[in-house]
Design a protein around this motif. Structure first.
Motif, PDB file in Angstrom:
ATOM      1  N   ASN A 217       0.812  -1.219   0.000  1.00  0.00           N
ATOM      2  CA  ASN A 217       0.000   0.000   0.000  1.00  0.00           C
ATOM      3  C   ASN A 217       0.845   1.269   0.000  1.00  0.00           C
ATOM      4  O   ASN A 217       0.328   2.365  -0.219  1.00  0.00           O
ATOM      5  N   ASP A 218       2.134   1.124   0.276  1.00  0.00           N
ATOM      6  CA  ASP A 218       3.025   2.288   0.333  1.00  0.00           C
ATOM      7  C   ASP A 218       4.397   1.878  -0.196  1.00  0.00           C
ATOM      8  O   ASP A 218       5.369   1.788   0.555  1.00  0.00           O
ATOM      9  N   PRO A 219       4.516   1.622  -1.490  1.00  0.00           N
ATOM     10  CA  PRO A 219       5.754   1.065  -2.047  1.00  0.00           C
ATOM     11  C   PRO A 219       6.840   2.107  -2.261  1.00  0.00           C
ATOM     12  O   PRO A 219       7.458   2.172  -3.331  1.00  0.00           O
ATOM     13  N   GLU A 220       7.065   2.920  -1.258  1.00  0.00           N
ATOM     14  CA  GLU A 220       8.159   3.886  -1.317  1.00  0.00           C
ATOM     15  C   GLU A 220       9.106   3.729  -0.129  1.00  0.00           C
ATOM     16  O   GLU A 220       9.931   4.601   0.130  1.00  0.00           O
ATOM     17  N   THR A 221       8.960   2.599   0.579  1.00  0.00           N
ATOM     18  CA  THR A 221       9.734   2.392   1.797  1.00  0.00           C
ATOM     19  C   THR A 221      10.123   0.933   1.933  1.00  0.00           C
ATOM     20  O   THR A 221       9.309   0.040   1.682  1.00  0.00           O
ATOM     21  N   LEU A 222      11.365   0.711   2.331  1.00  0.00           N
ATOM     22  CA  LEU A 222      11.805  -0.603   2.786  1.00  0.00           C
ATOM     23  C   LEU A 222      11.913  -0.561   4.304  1.00  0.00           C
ATOM     24  O   LEU A 222      12.525   0.362   4.871  1.00  0.00           O
ATOM     25  N   TYR A 223      11.317  -1.542   4.969  1.00  0.00           N
ATOM     26  CA  TYR A 223      11.425  -1.658   6.425  1.00  0.00           C
ATOM     27  C   TYR A 223      12.418  -2.773   6.733  1.00  0.00           C
ATOM     28  O   TYR A 223      12.277  -3.905   6.244  1.00  0.00           O
ATOM     29  N   VAL A 224      13.403  -2.459   7.558  1.00  0.00           N
ATOM     30  CA  VAL A 224      14.561  -3.328   7.751  1.00  0.00           C
ATOM     31  C   VAL A 224      14.817  -3.497   9.246  1.00  0.00           C
ATOM     32  O   VAL A 224      14.659  -2.541  10.016  1.00  0.00           O
ATOM     33  N   ALA A 225      15.214  -4.687   9.663  1.00  0.00           N
ATOM     34  CA  ALA A 225      15.582  -4.921  11.061  1.00  0.00           C
ATOM     35  C   ALA A 225      16.491  -6.134  11.138  1.00  0.00           C
ATOM     36  O   ALA A 225      16.468  -7.003  10.264  1.00  0.00           O
ATOM     37  N   LYS A 226      17.282  -6.201  12.211  1.00  0.00           N
ATOM     38  CA  LYS A 226      18.158  -7.365  12.395  1.00  0.00           C
ATOM     39  C   LYS A 226      18.346  -7.691  13.872  1.00  0.00           C
ATOM     40  O   LYS A 226      18.262  -6.821  14.739  1.00  0.00           O
ATOM     41  N   ASN A 227      18.615  -8.971  14.113  1.00  0.00           N
ATOM     42  CA  ASN A 227      19.042  -9.459  15.422  1.00  0.00           C
ATOM     43  C   ASN A 227      19.814 -10.755  15.199  1.00  0.00           C
ATOM     44  O   ASN A 227      19.239 -11.749  14.751  1.00  0.00           O
TER      45      ASN A 227
ATOM     46  N   LEU B 171      23.255  -5.098   6.106  1.00  0.00           N
ATOM     47  CA  LEU B 171      23.883  -3.799   5.897  1.00  0.00           C
ATOM     48  C   LEU B 171      22.994  -2.921   5.032  1.00  0.00           C
ATOM     49  O   LEU B 171      22.254  -3.405   4.177  1.00  0.00           O
ATOM     50  N   ILE B 172      23.116  -1.606   5.239  1.00  0.00           N
ATOM     51  CA  ILE B 172      22.503  -0.624   4.348  1.00  0.00           C
ATOM     52  C   ILE B 172      23.587  -0.089   3.419  1.00  0.00           C
ATOM     53  O   ILE B 172      24.665   0.292   3.866  1.00  0.00           O
ATOM     54  N   GLY B 173      23.298  -0.071   2.128  1.00  0.00           N
ATOM     55  CA  GLY B 173      24.205   0.538   1.161  1.00  0.00           C
ATOM     56  C   GLY B 173      23.644   1.880   0.707  1.00  0.00           C
ATOM     57  O   GLY B 173      22.463   1.987   0.376  1.00  0.00           O
ATOM     58  N   VAL B 174      24.491   2.895   0.723  1.00  0.00           N
ATOM     59  CA  VAL B 174      24.051   4.269   0.480  1.00  0.00           C
ATOM     60  C   VAL B 174      24.468   4.720  -0.915  1.00  0.00           C
ATOM     61  O   VAL B 174      25.642   4.618  -1.297  1.00  0.00           O
ATOM     62  N   GLY B 175      23.488   5.224  -1.695  1.00  0.00           N
ATOM     63  CA  GLY B 175      23.780   5.734  -3.017  1.00  0.00           C
ATOM     64  C   GLY B 175      23.253   7.138  -3.211  1.00  0.00           C
ATOM     65  O   GLY B 175      22.775   7.777  -2.272  1.00  0.00           O
ATOM     66  N   ALA B 176      23.340   7.648  -4.429  1.00  0.00           N
ATOM     67  CA  ALA B 176      22.825   8.971  -4.773  1.00  0.00           C
ATOM     68  C   ALA B 176      21.397   8.803  -5.286  1.00  0.00           C
ATOM     69  O   ALA B 176      21.167   8.268  -6.364  1.00  0.00           O
ATOM     70  N   ASP B 177      20.421   9.228  -4.482  1.00  0.00           N
ATOM     71  CA  ASP B 177      19.002   9.077  -4.812  1.00  0.00           C
ATOM     72  C   ASP B 177      18.562   7.620  -4.905  1.00  0.00           C
ATOM     73  O   ASP B 177      17.607   7.297  -5.602  1.00  0.00           O
ATOM     74  N   PHE B 178      19.278   6.752  -4.238  1.00  0.00           N
ATOM     75  CA  PHE B 178      18.843   5.369  -4.084  1.00  0.00           C
ATOM     76  C   PHE B 178      19.559   4.780  -2.874  1.00  0.00           C
ATOM     77  O   PHE B 178      20.581   5.288  -2.422  1.00  0.00           O
ATOM     78  N   ASN B 179      18.983   3.729  -2.327  1.00  0.00           N
ATOM     79  CA  ASN B 179      19.610   2.997  -1.235  1.00  0.00           C
ATOM     80  C   ASN B 179      19.378   1.512  -1.452  1.00  0.00           C
ATOM     81  O   ASN B 179      18.443   1.109  -2.156  1.00  0.00           O
ATOM     82  N   VAL B 180      20.237   0.704  -0.859  1.00  0.00           N
ATOM     83  CA  VAL B 180      20.115  -0.741  -0.983  1.00  0.00           C
ATOM     84  C   VAL B 180      20.289  -1.368   0.399  1.00  0.00           C
ATOM     85  O   VAL B 180      20.744  -0.723   1.351  1.00  0.00           O
ATOM     86  N   VAL B 181      19.931  -2.631   0.491  1.00  0.00           N
ATOM     87  CA  VAL B 181      20.147  -3.404   1.708  1.00  0.00           C
ATOM     88  C   VAL B 181      20.659  -4.769   1.279  1.00  0.00           C
ATOM     89  O   VAL B 181      20.277  -5.289   0.234  1.00  0.00           O
ATOM     90  N   CYS B 182      21.553  -5.355   2.069  1.00  0.00           N
ATOM     91  CA  CYS B 182      22.130  -6.645   1.684  1.00  0.00           C
ATOM     92  C   CYS B 182      22.698  -7.340   2.911  1.00  0.00           C
ATOM     93  O   CYS B 182      23.075  -6.694   3.895  1.00  0.00           O
ATOM     94  N   SER B 183      22.772  -8.647   2.837  1.00  0.00           N
ATOM     95  CA  SER B 183      23.357  -9.410   3.935  1.00  0.00           C
ATOM     96  C   SER B 183      24.866  -9.522   3.815  1.00  0.00           C
ATOM     97  O   SER B 183      25.533  -9.981   4.735  1.00  0.00           O
ATOM     98  N   ASP B 184      25.418  -9.094   2.695  1.00  0.00           N
ATOM     99  CA  ASP B 184      26.862  -9.102   2.473  1.00  0.00           C
ATOM    100  C   ASP B 184      27.162  -7.980   1.492  1.00  0.00           C
ATOM    101  O   ASP B 184      26.545  -7.900   0.418  1.00  0.00           O
ATOM    102  N   ALA B 185      28.102  -7.125   1.834  1.00  0.00           N
ATOM    103  CA  ALA B 185      28.439  -5.997   0.967  1.00  0.00           C
ATOM    104  C   ALA B 185      28.804  -6.443  -0.438  1.00  0.00           C
ATOM    105  O   ALA B 185      28.577  -5.718  -1.415  1.00  0.00           O
ATOM    106  N   LEU B 186      29.340  -7.651  -0.554  1.00  0.00           N
ATOM    107  CA  LEU B 186      29.743  -8.177  -1.847  1.00  0.00           C
ATOM    108  C   LEU B 186      28.610  -8.127  -2.863  1.00  0.00           C
ATOM    109  O   LEU B 186      28.831  -7.930  -4.060  1.00  0.00           O
ATOM    110  N   ALA B 187      27.381  -8.287  -2.387  1.00  0.00           N
ATOM    111  CA  ALA B 187      26.227  -8.335  -3.295  1.00  0.00           C
ATOM    112  C   ALA B 187      25.965  -7.007  -3.975  1.00  0.00           C
ATOM    113  O   ALA B 187      25.335  -6.973  -5.040  1.00  0.00           O
ATOM    114  N   MET B 188      26.405  -5.906  -3.380  1.00  0.00           N
ATOM    115  CA  MET B 188      26.032  -4.587  -3.882  1.00  0.00           C
ATOM    116  C   MET B 188      27.220  -3.701  -4.235  1.00  0.00           C
ATOM    117  O   MET B 188      27.060  -2.487  -4.403  1.00  0.00           O
ATOM    118  N   LEU B 189      28.402  -4.293  -4.358  1.00  0.00           N
ATOM    119  CA  LEU B 189      29.578  -3.480  -4.667  1.00  0.00           C
ATOM    120  C   LEU B 189      29.499  -2.836  -6.040  1.00  0.00           C
ATOM    121  O   LEU B 189      30.153  -1.818  -6.281  1.00  0.00           O
TER     122      LEU B 189
END
Length: 604
Positions: free
Chosen positions: A166-176, A181-199
């Protein structure tokens, strides 16, 4: 184990998700899936059991969006099937969720809150997404608040990424307890369990700590604890070339990583030793270990075997008593500790759940600790007092090779530095630059003899169901690692034994044609081990010797170039790794991704 990728704010979301999942395939998986949303009313859920190639074939050209999540699953609850694959969707079709970890109270949550829900899978993960939907509906909560409340009710390990349709402009993320990890870009962001996936998308990442949740938009990252207190955390830069994780011209990652070991040894010399042979190790680490009365090395699998070699290095070069423990046993059956212990955690990924639960306990007890890992910014690195990096580069094959030898090398540097710090003559006289340079050259010599190793593998192992490695002292520790490599990827029932224990039961397993491979580098016990080889030959065994050049005799098959005896395991393991590789290849198995195994074991 399992892999997560998520993207918001990119037009080519589907391609990024699929590429990211391929980069995470090394962690081990049995199914994969993606959910993407165009933010204009069109969304797609595609998931399949089997390889990522099967998923890619199922993703049509219409599957496009600007927000999405992807997942590779390694089965814990329920078989590998389309229904059990992630992402999971709530019964009302509103929430899509991916999850790494294990929820320990899922049955209780299902019985308490969700007795009226029709479940589509056998997984604990579906309980989480159905619970979020239940809370949003019955308590009239926003997606964020329903997510937050669910996190307060859920017990166990998790890395969650959720999308509200209903609100596809947000990713909700949590860990325990599971990496994310959160990957930071210019006007975009990513999330991944290993930085290797988003290099390929970004090299700037933000850590998420346990019991934190993140609200992620294309231009905003909000981190808060479960009480709603916002947390500022700077990003860190990962200095790694994404192409380093590729196979290049190699047929398999494992072979590439075996071949990289001489370069890793030389890289470690530049990282930890200056031109004068002085160690570049934080004096605070040396003081903390010097103040301790005993070192406890805690690890699992291959890292545990590296710890056994490390024990010898610390005791001989620094004269410091050492105990080596299996993490999964130590965490629940902690022995009586010395009065001033110092803990070293060996872990390739820095996310090993069994080791981490020990670290949590030792932190609670106030004991100092050091993590030796290949993963900058990993959980065990963050939570220990000190970190030393392996600098081995990405290791993709499930069977660890270069991380094992890198762990031994870093233990060597630390042992020499500690011994010099405490004026131990053996360490003062040890020429690290010279000795490790000889090791690197010796590795290259052995790697140039692949054809001979392949021929021996065919001769000894092509049709066998079981095999044994034997040795004494460090050679026994080396036997354990060589046997683990062989069983991991060839499925031969391989065991490593202390050669002197053969007559105490094991020799009953020797039959006509049983392969017995012996490491012979310890001058004090070589004659004894050769005697053990005669005993098994008399009972029909086919024997293969891996022996240091100084101690070689006519008929020995694999001869190791001479190096300092303390470092012989760094050479001895090369034929052990290659034997495992060729045994798997000859049987037609998947060398890099053996069945039932995961690269990073993030659940206990």
């Amino acid at each position: 184990m399992c892999g997560i990728v998520g993207v918001i704010g990119k037009e080519d979301t589907t391609e990024i998700l699929l590429n990211g999942l391929e980069k995470l395939a090394y962690r081990g998986y049995d199914s994969a899936g993606i959910y993407v949303n165009s933010q204009s009313g069109r969304d797609y859920l595609v998931k399949e059991p089997g390889k990522i190639s099967v998923l890619k074939a199922a993703v049509g050209p219409e599957v496009q969006g600007t927000i999405g999540v992807g997942h590779t699953r390694w089965a814990t609850h329920g078989v590998a099937s389309q229904a059990n694959a992630h992402p999971h969707v709530s019964e009302d079709g509103r929430f899509y969720l991916v999850h790494n970890g294990v929820l320990t109270n899922y049955a209780e949550l299902r019985a308490t809150y969700l007795s009226q829900v029709n479940f589509a899978s056998e997984t604990d993960t579906e309980v989480a997404v159905q619970l979020i939907a239940y809370l949003a509906k019955t308590e009239q909560l926003s997606a964020k608040e329903a997510f937050r409340k669910a996190l307060t009710l859920i017990e166990g390990s998790y890395a969650f990424v959720m999308i509200d349709r209903n609100d596809p402009e947000t990713l909700y993320v949590a860990k325990n307890k599971s990496p994310l990890l959160i990957g930071v870009g210019a006007d975009f962001n990513v999330v991944c369990s290993d930085a290797l996936a988003m290099l390929n998308e970004t090299k700037d990442f933000i850590e998420i700590h346990d019991r934190e949740m993140v609200t992620l938009k294309k231009d905003k990252v909000e981190i808060e604890d479960l009480d709603g207190t916002f947390i500022h955390r700077d990003s860190y830069h990962v200095d790694m070339d994404a192409s380093a994780a590729g196979k290049g011209t190699y047929p398999h990652y494992m072979l590439k990583e075996v071949d990289e070991q001489p370069a890793v040894m030389r890289r470690l010399l530049t990282e930890y030793v200056d031109d004068a042979g002085q160690m570049k190790i934080d004096p605070a680490i040396l003081k903390a270990i010097d103040d301790a009365d005993r070192i406890y090395i805690v690890a699992a699998g291959t890292s545990y075997h590296a710890g056994l070699i490390g024990q010898s290095l610390f005791e001989k070069l620094a004269e410091k008593p050492v105990e080596v423990h299996v993490a999964s046993e130590f965490g629940y059956h902690m022995p009586i500790l010395s009065k001033k212990p110092f803990f070293i955690f060996l872990t390739q990924s820095g996310e090993t759940a069994d080791s981490r639960q020990v670290l949590v306990q030792t932190n609670r007890l106030g004991y100092p600790s050091l993590t030796i890992t290949n993963s900058q910014g990993s959980t065990l690195s963050r939570e220990a007092n000190y970190t030393l990096l392996l600098h081995a580069g990405p290791e993709i094959a499930v069977a660890s090779t270069k991380a094992y030898t890198a762990q031994i090398a870093v233990e060597l540097f630390l042992a020499v530095a500690l011994g010099r710090h405490t004026a131990i003559k053996a360490a003062q006289d040890f020429d690290v630059n010279h000795e490790l340079a000889l090791v690197a050259t010796g590795m290259e010599t052995l790697l140039s003899e692949k054809q001979a190793i392949e021929d021996f593998t065919t001769m000894y192992l092509k049709t066998t169901r079981n095999a044994f490695y034997i040795g004494r002292g460090e050679d026994y520790a080396l036997s354990l690692e060589a046997a683990l490599k062989l069983k991991e990827i060839s499925y031969i029932q391989a065991e490593g034994f202390a050669a002197g224990e053969l007559k105490h039961g094991t020799i009953a397993l020797i039959e006509d044609g049983t392969p017995v491979m012996a490491f012979l580098t310890d001058a004090k016990t070589i004659d004894h081990t050769r005697g053990n080889l005669q005993e098994v030959r008399a009972r029909g065994a086919k024997t293969l010797t891996i022996v240091s050049e100084d101690h070689a005799q006519a008929g020995d098959q694999v001869v190791l170039p001479n190096v300092n005896p303390l470092l012989a395991p760094l050479l001895g393991i090369i034929p052990g790794q290659l034997i495992a590789y060729y045994a798997s290849l000859q049987r037609g198995y998947d060398v890099d991704q053996p069945r039932n195994l995961a690269k990073s074991v993030t659940v206990e």
